[in-house]
Design an enzyme around this catalytic site. Structure first.
Site, PDB file in Angstrom:
ATOM      1  N   SER A 180       0.851  -1.194   0.000  1.00 35.58           N
ATOM      2  CA  SER A 180       0.000   0.000   0.000  1.00 35.58           C
ATOM      3  C   SER A 180       0.887   1.244   0.000  1.00 35.58           C
ATOM      4  CB  SER A 180      -0.947  -0.030   1.211  1.00 35.58           C
ATOM      5  OG  SER A 180      -1.862   1.045   1.159  1.00 35.58           O
ATOM      6  N   THR A 181       0.829   2.063   1.050  1.00 37.56           N
ATOM      7  CA  THR A 181       1.578   3.315   1.087  1.00 37.56           C
ATOM      8  C   THR A 181       3.072   3.060   0.902  1.00 37.56           C
ATOM      9  OG1 THR A 181      -0.052   4.142   2.672  1.00 37.56           O
ATOM     10  CG2 THR A 181       1.964   5.418   2.409  1.00 37.56           C
TER      11      THR A 181
END
Length: 358
Positions: A180-181
């Site tokens: 994700s991030t």
């Protein structure tokens, strides 16, 4: 300590709505909302923000130029607020490669209604950005609920849990990756190192719809392997990497001796669509010990349960270490769930994947 945010967008309506949404969160304070990067740089001389929410297309100086300048001077978490257009998607991918942490989308119509509904998304992205370790960003990233958070569903909402360890073993290997991030930069670091005879790979990168195709195309240009946005029914083959499309779940099915991609709608799982938990569970069921599971940088716990299911099905499992993660949330949760065989650096993940052979 709250999170101090600077908003940079040439639309007065957008600035007003973003300010309202962020100021409503008890842990976030909007320092200023300015119409372009020139004003932003003047404001930043007074106080440097913890997070910048940045538009891409603006007068006097575009957002990408500003972003690159900031990353060269003082790397700061940046959340891109970009339109859902093909051109916007391409430019936004340049911004992600330049060091932006994540993306929040805005349409060209019904802007006020959309942004008010997506307020929780924006707040969560800003919080994730504030937690980012910018020293781990490599300059060269979800479809979330658009309303208040509802019950947090598990992968049970999409497919049943595996019944036990997969008994069969074949020569057909499969790699499953969830991130994700910070994941866009991590994937840009890893995929160009893969040889064309590496096993098929399936990837969930939390990213809004419309952007995953541009991201896949970008990865394809810089890699020897073929990288595509996944389509329903696509056959997984050596040298092929499939990226889950934003807004839809990606699963792997076994059809005889072949692995087949299944792209389907469904509720958010672990607050995401696509969900890493859904992908990992499907791989546990379809590939078992023939698979290698990797969970990398990201906020939250999506993938932790699914990686444990892969582990229990006999797959080898890796988690990115804290030092090289932009956000250590997802690997940390996977480790806590007991589904990780090895905790390794991003470089070691790249080396391990490059050494796999189909």
């Amino acid at each position: 300590m709250g999170i101090n945010v600077l908003i940079v967008d040439d639309s007065a309506v957008v600035r007003e709505i973003l300010t309202q949404v962020l100021d409503a969160a008890s842990d976030i304070k909007v320092l200023a909302a300015v119409p372009d990067p020139i004003f932003a740089m003047q404001r930043m001389k007074i106080q440097w923000p913890d997070v910048i929410v940045l538009d891409i297309e603006m007068p006097r100086m575009d957002g990408l130029t500003f972003l690159r300048r900031i990353m060269g001077e003082r790397p700061t978490p940046v959340v891109i607020c970009s339109s859902l257009t093909e051109q916007g998607a391409d430019i936004t991918m340049d911004a992600m490669s330049a060091g932006a942490v994540s993306i929040v989308t805005k349409p060209t119509l019904n802007l006020k209604t959309f942004l008010q509904g997506a307020g929780n998304d924006l707040v969560q992205e800003v919080r994730a950005a504030a937690a980012a370790r910018m020293s781990s960003m490599r300059p060269f990233k979800t479809q979330h609920d658009r309303s208040m958070p509802g019950p947090k569903l598990t992968a049970d909402a999409i497919l049943e849990a595996p019944s036990g360890k997969t008994m069969f073993r074949t020569t057909d290997k499969l790699i499953a990756v969830g991130t994700s991030t910070g994941g866009t930069q991590a994937l840009e670091f890893i995929l160009p190192k893969l040889p064309t005879n590496c096993p098929a790979m399936v990837v969930v990168q939390h990213m809004p719809e419309q952007f995953t195709r541009a991201f896949a195309e970008r990865l394809n240009r810089i890699s020897e392997v073929e990288v595509l946005e996944a389509k329903d029914g696509a056959r997984l083959m050596p040298g092929l990497v499939l990226i889950a499309p934003g807004g839809r779940h990606l699963l792997v099915k076994r059809s005889g001796a072949q692995y087949i991609a299944e792209v389907k709608d469904g509720p958010l799982v672990s607050r995401h669509r696509p969900s890493v938990d859904v992908l990992f569970r499907s791989v546990a069921i379809s590939a078992g010990s023939n698979a290698l599971g990797v969970i990398m940088t990201g906020m939250g716990d999506d993938g932790a349960r699914g990686l444990r299911e892969m582990h229990d099905a006999g797959a080898r499992t890796l988690a990115q270490d804290e030092k090289t993660c932009v956000v250590f949330g997802m690997p940390k949760e996977a480790i806590a769930h007991g589904g990780v065989d090895e905790v390794v650096s991003l470089a070691q993940i790249g080396q391990t994947l490059a050494a796999q052979r189909s």
